[in-house]
Motif scaffolding. Structure first.
Motif, mmCIF file in Angstrom:
data_model
loop_
_atom_site.group_PDB
_atom_site.id
_atom_site.type_symbol
_atom_site.label_atom_id
_atom_site.label_comp_id
_atom_site.label_asym_id
_atom_site.label_seq_id
_atom_site.Cartn_x
_atom_site.Cartn_y
_atom_site.Cartn_z
ATOM 1 N N ILE A 11 -8.720 47.720 -32.037
ATOM 2 C CA ILE A 11 -10.338 47.700 -32.194
ATOM 3 C C ILE A 11 -10.815 48.292 -31.241
ATOM 4 C CG2 ILE A 11 -12.201 46.261 -32.384
ATOM 5 C CD1 ILE A 11 -10.074 44.183 -34.015
ATOM 6 N N ALA A 12 -10.361 48.174 -29.997
ATOM 7 C CA ALA A 12 -10.878 48.747 -28.686
ATOM 8 C C ALA A 12 -11.237 50.267 -28.936
ATOM 9 C CB ALA A 12 -10.509 48.427 -27.452
ATOM 10 N N GLU A 13 -10.203 50.713 -29.501
ATOM 11 C CA GLU A 13 -9.703 52.261 -29.691
ATOM 12 C C GLU A 13 -10.764 52.807 -30.696
ATOM 13 O OE1 GLU A 13 -8.484 54.558 -27.725
ATOM 14 O OE2 GLU A 13 -9.399 56.123 -29.227
ATOM 15 N N ILE A 14 -10.830 52.159 -31.629
ATOM 16 C CA ILE A 14 -11.814 52.521 -32.796
ATOM 17 C C ILE A 14 -13.534 52.484 -32.209
ATOM 18 C CG2 ILE A 14 -13.169 51.436 -34.928
ATOM 19 C CD1 ILE A 14 -10.482 50.896 -36.124
ATOM 20 N N TYR A 15 -13.729 51.590 -31.336
ATOM 21 C CA TYR A 15 -15.064 51.546 -30.909
ATOM 22 C C TYR A 15 -15.166 52.548 -29.685
ATOM 23 C CZ TYR A 15 -16.857 47.577 -33.274
ATOM 24 O OH TYR A 15 -17.359 46.575 -34.354
ATOM 25 N N ARG A 16 -14.315 52.721 -29.053
ATOM 26 C CA ARG A 16 -14.279 54.046 -28.114
ATOM 27 C C ARG A 16 -14.639 55.067 -28.897
ATOM 28 N NH1 ARG A 16 -8.789 52.851 -25.811
ATOM 29 N NH2 ARG A 16 -9.138 50.654 -24.765
ATOM 30 N N GLU A 17 -13.919 55.299 -29.774
ATOM 31 C CA GLU A 17 -14.128 56.583 -30.620
ATOM 32 C C GLU A 17 -15.478 56.494 -31.100
ATOM 33 O OE1 GLU A 17 -12.561 59.367 -30.956
ATOM 34 O OE2 GLU A 17 -13.712 60.159 -32.661
ATOM 35 N N SER A 18 -16.160 55.377 -31.779
ATOM 36 C CA SER A 18 -17.300 55.506 -32.250
ATOM 37 C C SER A 18 -18.510 55.684 -31.396
ATOM 38 C CB SER A 18 -17.710 53.978 -32.967
ATOM 39 O OG SER A 18 -17.968 53.267 -31.839
ATOM 40 N N HIS A 19 -18.187 55.324 -29.966
ATOM 41 C CA HIS A 19 -19.055 55.694 -28.902
ATOM 42 C C HIS A 19 -19.057 57.097 -28.470
ATOM 43 C CE1 HIS A 19 -18.536 51.169 -27.572
ATOM 44 N NE2 HIS A 19 -19.533 51.241 -28.665
ATOM 45 N N ARG A 20 -17.857 57.746 -28.609
ATOM 46 C CA ARG A 20 -17.836 59.318 -28.639
ATOM 47 C C ARG A 20 -18.781 59.938 -29.460
ATOM 48 N NH1 ARG A 20 -12.394 58.165 -26.378
ATOM 49 N NH2 ARG A 20 -11.560 58.002 -28.446
ATOM 50 N N GLU A 24 -22.379 62.022 -29.493
ATOM 51 C CA GLU A 24 -22.473 63.569 -29.668
ATOM 52 C C GLU A 24 -23.673 63.492 -30.822
ATOM 53 O OE1 GLU A 24 -18.793 64.921 -31.338
ATOM 54 O OE2 GLU A 24 -17.872 64.390 -29.473
ATOM 55 N N GLY A 25 -24.425 62.290 -31.058
ATOM 56 C CA GLY A 25 -25.430 62.352 -31.811
ATOM 57 C C GLY A 25 -25.113 61.959 -33.466
ATOM 58 N N ARG A 26 -23.717 61.635 -33.734
ATOM 59 C CA ARG A 26 -23.091 61.641 -34.854
ATOM 60 C C ARG A 26 -23.199 60.206 -35.277
ATOM 61 N NH1 ARG A 26 -18.078 65.067 -33.864
ATOM 62 N NH2 ARG A 26 -17.259 64.498 -35.981
ATOM 63 N N LYS A 27 -24.589 59.566 -35.653
ATOM 64 C CA LYS A 27 -24.659 58.192 -35.315
ATOM 65 C C LYS A 27 -23.876 57.634 -36.742
ATOM 66 C CE LYS A 27 -28.564 56.843 -32.833
ATOM 67 N NZ LYS A 27 -27.984 55.851 -31.893
ATOM 68 N N MET A 31 -20.927 54.868 -37.114
ATOM 69 C CA MET A 31 -20.765 53.570 -37.604
ATOM 70 C C MET A 31 -19.787 53.397 -38.810
ATOM 71 S SD MET A 31 -24.742 52.113 -38.832
ATOM 72 C CE MET A 31 -23.751 50.942 -39.653
ATOM 73 N N ALA A 32 -19.479 54.832 -39.527
ATOM 74 C CA ALA A 32 -18.330 54.534 -40.476
ATOM 75 C C ALA A 32 -17.269 54.428 -39.887
ATOM 76 C CB ALA A 32 -18.324 56.014 -41.153
ATOM 77 N N LYS A 33 -16.910 54.921 -38.447
ATOM 78 C CA LYS A 33 -15.519 54.550 -37.626
ATOM 79 C C LYS A 33 -15.678 53.120 -37.463
ATOM 80 C CE LYS A 33 -12.195 55.992 -35.449
ATOM 81 N NZ LYS A 33 -10.901 56.849 -36.414
ATOM 82 N N ARG A 34 -16.855 52.499 -37.120
ATOM 83 C CA ARG A 34 -16.672 51.202 -36.636
ATOM 84 C C ARG A 34 -16.278 50.294 -38.009
ATOM 85 N NH1 ARG A 34 -21.032 52.646 -33.168
ATOM 86 N NH2 ARG A 34 -22.580 51.844 -34.392
ATOM 87 N N ARG A 35 -16.421 50.884 -39.089
ATOM 88 C CA ARG A 35 -16.202 50.165 -40.234
ATOM 89 C C ARG A 35 -14.810 50.112 -40.705
ATOM 90 N NH1 ARG A 35 -21.285 51.451 -42.387
ATOM 91 N NH2 ARG A 35 -20.684 53.195 -43.802
ATOM 92 N N GLU A 36 -14.065 50.895 -40.063
ATOM 93 C CA GLU A 36 -12.555 50.819 -40.132
ATOM 94 C C GLU A 36 -11.897 49.621 -39.511
ATOM 95 O OE1 GLU A 36 -10.884 54.427 -38.582
ATOM 96 O OE2 GLU A 36 -12.228 55.606 -39.764
ATOM 97 N N ALA A 37 -12.594 49.020 -38.450
ATOM 98 C CA ALA A 37 -12.148 47.848 -37.746
ATOM 99 C C ALA A 37 -12.655 46.751 -38.977
ATOM 100 C CB ALA A 37 -12.655 47.512 -36.549
ATOM 101 N N TYR B 37 -20.328 44.964 -25.917
ATOM 102 C CA TYR B 37 -21.615 43.744 -26.062
ATOM 103 C C TYR B 37 -22.893 44.431 -25.685
ATOM 104 C CZ TYR B 37 -23.669 39.634 -24.836
ATOM 105 O OH TYR B 37 -24.729 38.663 -24.858
ATOM 106 N N ARG B 38 -22.908 45.237 -24.882
ATOM 107 C CA ARG B 38 -24.060 45.937 -24.218
ATOM 108 C C ARG B 38 -24.652 47.214 -25.579
ATOM 109 N NH1 ARG B 38 -21.570 46.124 -19.397
ATOM 110 N NH2 ARG B 38 -20.792 48.179 -19.585
ATOM 111 N N ASN B 39 -23.556 47.677 -26.018
ATOM 112 C CA ASN B 39 -23.948 48.461 -27.103
ATOM 113 C C ASN B 39 -24.591 47.777 -28.422
ATOM 114 O OD1 ASN B 39 -24.120 51.576 -27.715
ATOM 115 N ND2 ASN B 39 -22.902 50.971 -29.346
ATOM 116 N N GLY B 40 -23.899 46.867 -28.505
ATOM 117 C CA GLY B 40 -24.129 45.694 -29.693
ATOM 118 C C GLY B 40 -25.486 45.204 -29.627
ATOM 119 N N LEU B 41 -25.960 44.775 -28.361
ATOM 120 C CA LEU B 41 -27.275 44.434 -28.036
ATOM 121 C C LEU B 41 -28.393 45.457 -28.168
ATOM 122 C CD1 LEU B 41 -26.949 42.042 -24.707
ATOM 123 C CD2 LEU B 41 -27.457 41.244 -27.253
#
Lengths: 77, 185
Positions: A11-20, A24-27, A31-37, B37-41
């Motif tokens: 799950i942490a890896e999915i969120y890291r990828e979503s933040h990357r 890059e502006g690929r919002k 979000m689609a990436k986060r829905r994989e978790a 947590y911070r990103n979610g907030l």
């Protein structure tokens, strides 16, 4: 989309990828990436109660935690 | 690609806050937890602001609050009797608010319901029935005000709490218009 349980590391890896992706502006991809978790079971229940089972299915979220907690047929009850 | 709806984003940011809180307690993943947590907030601030900007969609506005409360209740220790009771009551109160919101959109039904509310000012909001929707918003604003007085809240949490409180006022104003429409005032 595959609905499977994940451990915290996955799950942490999915969120890291979503933040990357977000950086890059690929919002929407982020979000689609986060829905994989998996969607937490209690939130899936809220979604079902307030928006309906069909919405839950169409949301595109990984529902493994909800299916594990409430049973495979939980959306039809 | 179609724009992602506000509802999806609400669940997304609350899920990220939840995952952040969980990972903060996981050995080796504390940093990820803090980032999530911070990103979610931050995303929640955007989502709650957008919900207020589109206050005519009252169902989404109170759904945002309901989803947030559900997350808080999920993390609350049942042995913390006062906090658990307060959050449980808040969730039940918003369950009632959803019912009121559906009823107010049915003028003949709502007119009948209005007759069951005393006309004394104590039971009115700007001369409209102080029904379950108003009660949920008023109670929740008081709850948030009490939380804001607690020590240990960081600035991001405080900003979000203040926005959530302000959204209750926005919700009530929009709901008053629905009541006036339903009662043909």
């Amino acid at each position: 989309m595959e609905h499977r349980l994940m451990n915290d590391q996955e799950i942490a890896e999915i969120y890291r990828e979503s933040h990357r992706l977000e950086a890059e502006g690929r919002k929407e991809e982020a979000m689609a990436k986060r829905r994989e978790a998996p969607l937490p079971a209690f939130l899936a229940k809220v979604m079902k109660e307030k928006l309906g089972g069909q919405y839950v299915i169409q949301s595109g979220w990984n529902l493994a935690e909800a299916e594990t907690k409430f049973g495979a047929n939980w959306l039809n009850r | 690609m179609a724009q992602i709806g506000l509802t999806v984003r609400i669940f997304d940011c609350v899920t990220e806050i939840y995952r952040g809180r969980t990972l903060l307690d996981t050995d080796g993943l504390e940093h990820d937890g803090g980032v999530n947590y911070r990103n979610g907030l931050a995303n929640a601030m955007t989502a709650f602001q957008e919900a207020a900007d589109h206050a005519t969609d009252l169902e989404t506005l109170i759904l945002a609050e309901y989803v947030f409360l559900s997350q808080e209740l999920n993390f609350c220790n049942p042995n913390d009797i006062q906090a658990f009771a307060s959050l449980s009551q808040a969730v039940r109160s918003f369950d009632d608010a959803f019912l009121a919101l559906r009823t107010v959109d049915d003028p003949p039904v709502y007119a009948g319901a209005e007759n069951t509310h005393p006309h004394h000012y104590k039971y009115r909001v700007k001369d409209m029935p102080k029904d379950a929707f108003h009660i949920a918003c008023i109670s929740h604003r008081v709850r948030i005000r009490n939380i804001l007085r607690s020590p240990g809240i960081n600035m991001a949490e405080k900003d979000l709490l203040m926005l959530r409180s302000a959204n209750m006022t926005v919700a009530q104003a929009a709901y008053l218009e629905k009541q006036k429409t339903a009662l043909a005032v």
